[in-house]
Write a protein that holds these residues in place. Structure first.
Motif, PDB file in Angstrom:
ATOM      1  N   TYR A   1     -12.782 -16.398  64.158  1.00  0.00           N
ATOM      2  CA  TYR A   1     -11.967 -15.458  63.363  1.00  0.00           C
ATOM      3  C   TYR A   1     -10.681 -15.803  63.288  1.00  0.00           C
ATOM      4  O   TYR A   1      -9.885 -16.721  63.692  1.00  0.00           O
ATOM      5  CB  TYR A   1     -11.806 -13.903  64.274  1.00  0.00           C
ATOM      6  CG  TYR A   1     -13.601 -13.664  64.022  1.00  0.00           C
ATOM      7  CD1 TYR A   1     -13.901 -12.391  62.815  1.00  0.00           C
ATOM      8  CD2 TYR A   1     -13.597 -13.882  65.307  1.00  0.00           C
ATOM      9  CE1 TYR A   1     -15.216 -12.314  63.036  1.00  0.00           C
ATOM     10  CE2 TYR A   1     -15.297 -12.840  65.196  1.00  0.00           C
ATOM     11  CZ  TYR A   1     -15.971 -12.806  64.171  1.00  0.00           C
ATOM     12  OH  TYR A   1     -17.308 -11.734  64.134  1.00  0.00           O
TER      13      TYR A   1
ATOM     14  N   ASN B   1      -9.956 -11.664  61.548  1.00  0.00           N
ATOM     15  CA  ASN B   1     -10.658 -11.832  59.121  1.00  0.00           C
ATOM     16  C   ASN B   1     -11.095 -12.906  59.863  1.00  0.00           C
ATOM     17  O   ASN B   1     -11.510 -14.013  60.683  1.00  0.00           O
ATOM     18  CB  ASN B   1      -9.699 -12.772  58.357  1.00  0.00           C
ATOM     19  CG  ASN B   1      -9.941 -12.533  57.107  1.00  0.00           C
ATOM     20  OD1 ASN B   1     -10.155 -13.128  56.575  1.00  0.00           O
ATOM     21  ND2 ASN B   1      -8.593 -11.720  56.319  1.00  0.00           N
ATOM     22  N   LYS B   2     -12.669 -12.736  58.821  1.00  0.00           N
ATOM     23  CA  LYS B   2     -14.129 -13.415  58.683  1.00  0.00           C
ATOM     24  C   LYS B   2     -13.902 -14.964  58.126  1.00  0.00           C
ATOM     25  O   LYS B   2     -14.461 -15.997  58.259  1.00  0.00           O
ATOM     26  CB  LYS B   2     -14.702 -12.677  58.072  1.00  0.00           C
ATOM     27  CG  LYS B   2     -15.630 -11.616  58.458  1.00  0.00           C
ATOM     28  CD  LYS B   2     -16.480 -10.653  57.561  1.00  0.00           C
ATOM     29  CE  LYS B   2     -16.620  -9.551  57.460  1.00  0.00           C
ATOM     30  NZ  LYS B   2     -17.139  -8.600  56.830  1.00  0.00           N
ATOM     31  N   THR B   3     -12.876 -15.123  57.580  1.00  0.00           N
ATOM     32  CA  THR B   3     -12.975 -16.582  56.811  1.00  0.00           C
ATOM     33  C   THR B   3     -11.894 -17.443  57.479  1.00  0.00           C
ATOM     34  O   THR B   3     -10.705 -17.067  57.719  1.00  0.00           O
ATOM     35  CB  THR B   3     -11.394 -16.559  54.890  1.00  0.00           C
ATOM     36  OG1 THR B   3     -12.609 -15.619  54.659  1.00  0.00           O
ATOM     37  CG2 THR B   3     -11.325 -17.614  54.813  1.00  0.00           C
TER      38      THR B   3
ATOM     39  N   ASP C   1      -7.180 -12.788  52.681  1.00  0.00           N
ATOM     40  CA  ASP C   1      -8.103 -11.638  51.910  1.00  0.00           C
ATOM     41  C   ASP C   1      -8.072 -10.438  53.037  1.00  0.00           C
ATOM     42  O   ASP C   1      -8.780 -10.553  53.682  1.00  0.00           O
ATOM     43  CB  ASP C   1      -8.540 -12.022  51.743  1.00  0.00           C
ATOM     44  CG  ASP C   1      -9.518 -11.036  50.256  1.00  0.00           C
ATOM     45  OD1 ASP C   1      -9.058 -10.209  50.240  1.00  0.00           O
ATOM     46  OD2 ASP C   1     -10.288 -12.086  49.435  1.00  0.00           O
TER      47      ASP C   1
ATOM     48  N   LYS D   1      -9.439  -7.916  52.948  1.00  0.00           N
ATOM     49  CA  LYS D   1     -11.441  -7.594  52.348  1.00  0.00           C
ATOM     50  C   LYS D   1     -12.510  -8.189  53.055  1.00  0.00           C
ATOM     51  O   LYS D   1     -13.350  -7.775  53.143  1.00  0.00           O
ATOM     52  CB  LYS D   1     -11.498  -8.196  50.922  1.00  0.00           C
ATOM     53  CG  LYS D   1     -11.199  -7.280  49.528  1.00  0.00           C
ATOM     54  CD  LYS D   1     -11.158  -7.196  47.781  1.00  0.00           C
ATOM     55  CE  LYS D   1     -10.709  -7.642  47.556  1.00  0.00           C
ATOM     56  NZ  LYS D   1     -10.786  -8.339  45.956  1.00  0.00           N
ATOM     57  N   GLN D   2     -11.494  -9.652  54.211  1.00  0.00           N
ATOM     58  CA  GLN D   2     -12.828 -10.076  54.427  1.00  0.00           C
ATOM     59  C   GLN D   2     -12.305  -9.879  56.325  1.00  0.00           C
ATOM     60  O   GLN D   2     -12.114 -11.034  57.197  1.00  0.00           O
ATOM     61  CB  GLN D   2     -12.080 -11.828  54.398  1.00  0.00           C
ATOM     62  CG  GLN D   2     -12.946 -12.593  53.185  1.00  0.00           C
ATOM     63  CD  GLN D   2     -14.058 -12.264  52.422  1.00  0.00           C
ATOM     64  OE1 GLN D   2     -15.241 -12.169  53.736  1.00  0.00           O
ATOM     65  NE2 GLN D   2     -14.335 -11.074  51.613  1.00  0.00           N
TER      66      GLN D   2
END
Length: 172
Positions: free
Chosen positions: A97, A113-115, A124, A126-127
């Motif tokens: 992450y 964060n997933k990105t 972002d 949203k991630q």
């Protein structure tokens, strides 16, 4: 031009190129670093770039309160966990992450964060995989460079006169 002068010029040019390359690598303002350790039987690895204080006001200055910060410099800091873990009691699946924070004077939000592969300023919301609240504390000593440690308690971010502990434990 004779052969001797040509060889001398070539060696001079080669020396200048090698010298420039060595100084460019050694003089990086925020050098890359990494740390790895255990939380129970889970391995935690942090990859980050380590900026210096350089006499600057860090918290509430260079790193403003109330704004998402990349928790390092350059590319996004990444945290890899090889097993599912609990972060401040909340489940985080195994994976890599990007790691961001939302600093506050008395409370911080840490963000996984997933990105993972991104420039540090491309965040972002949203991630987000997980957001948890943590409490910063005064560091026992001044840290000129940002550093991370993996301890028995989890993850510890230290920079300037502040530490930010993040409790991480393996899922039983």
């Amino acid at each position: 031009m004779n052969k001797s002068k040509l060889v001398s010029m070539w060696l001079l040019l080669l020396g200048m190129v090698l010298s420039f390359g060595a100084s460019a690598q050694g003089g990086k303002a925020s050098p890359a670093d990494s740390v790895s350790g255990q939380a129970g039987d889970a391995t935690i690895t942090v990859n980050y770039s380590s900026p210096s204080v350089k006499g600057r006001n860090i918290w509430g200055g260079l790193v403003p309160y109330g704004q998402v910060w990349r928790a390092g410099a350059n590319e996004a800091t990444t945290v890899t966990v090889d097993k599912d873990v609990l972060v401040e009691g909340e489940r985080l699946p195994a994976g890599t992450y990007s790691f961001y924070t939302l600093p506050g004077e008395d409370e911080w939000i840490v963000i996984f964060n997933k990105t993972a592969k991104q420039w540090g300023t491309q965040y972002d919301e949203k991630q987000d995989a997980l957001r948890v609240k943590v409490t910063p504390r005064k560091a026992p000593a001044m840290n000129e460079r940002l550093k991370y440690d993996v301890t028995d308690e989890g993850l510890l971010l230290s920079w300037e006169n502040l530490e930010v502990p993040v409790k991480i434990e393996a899922v039983e």
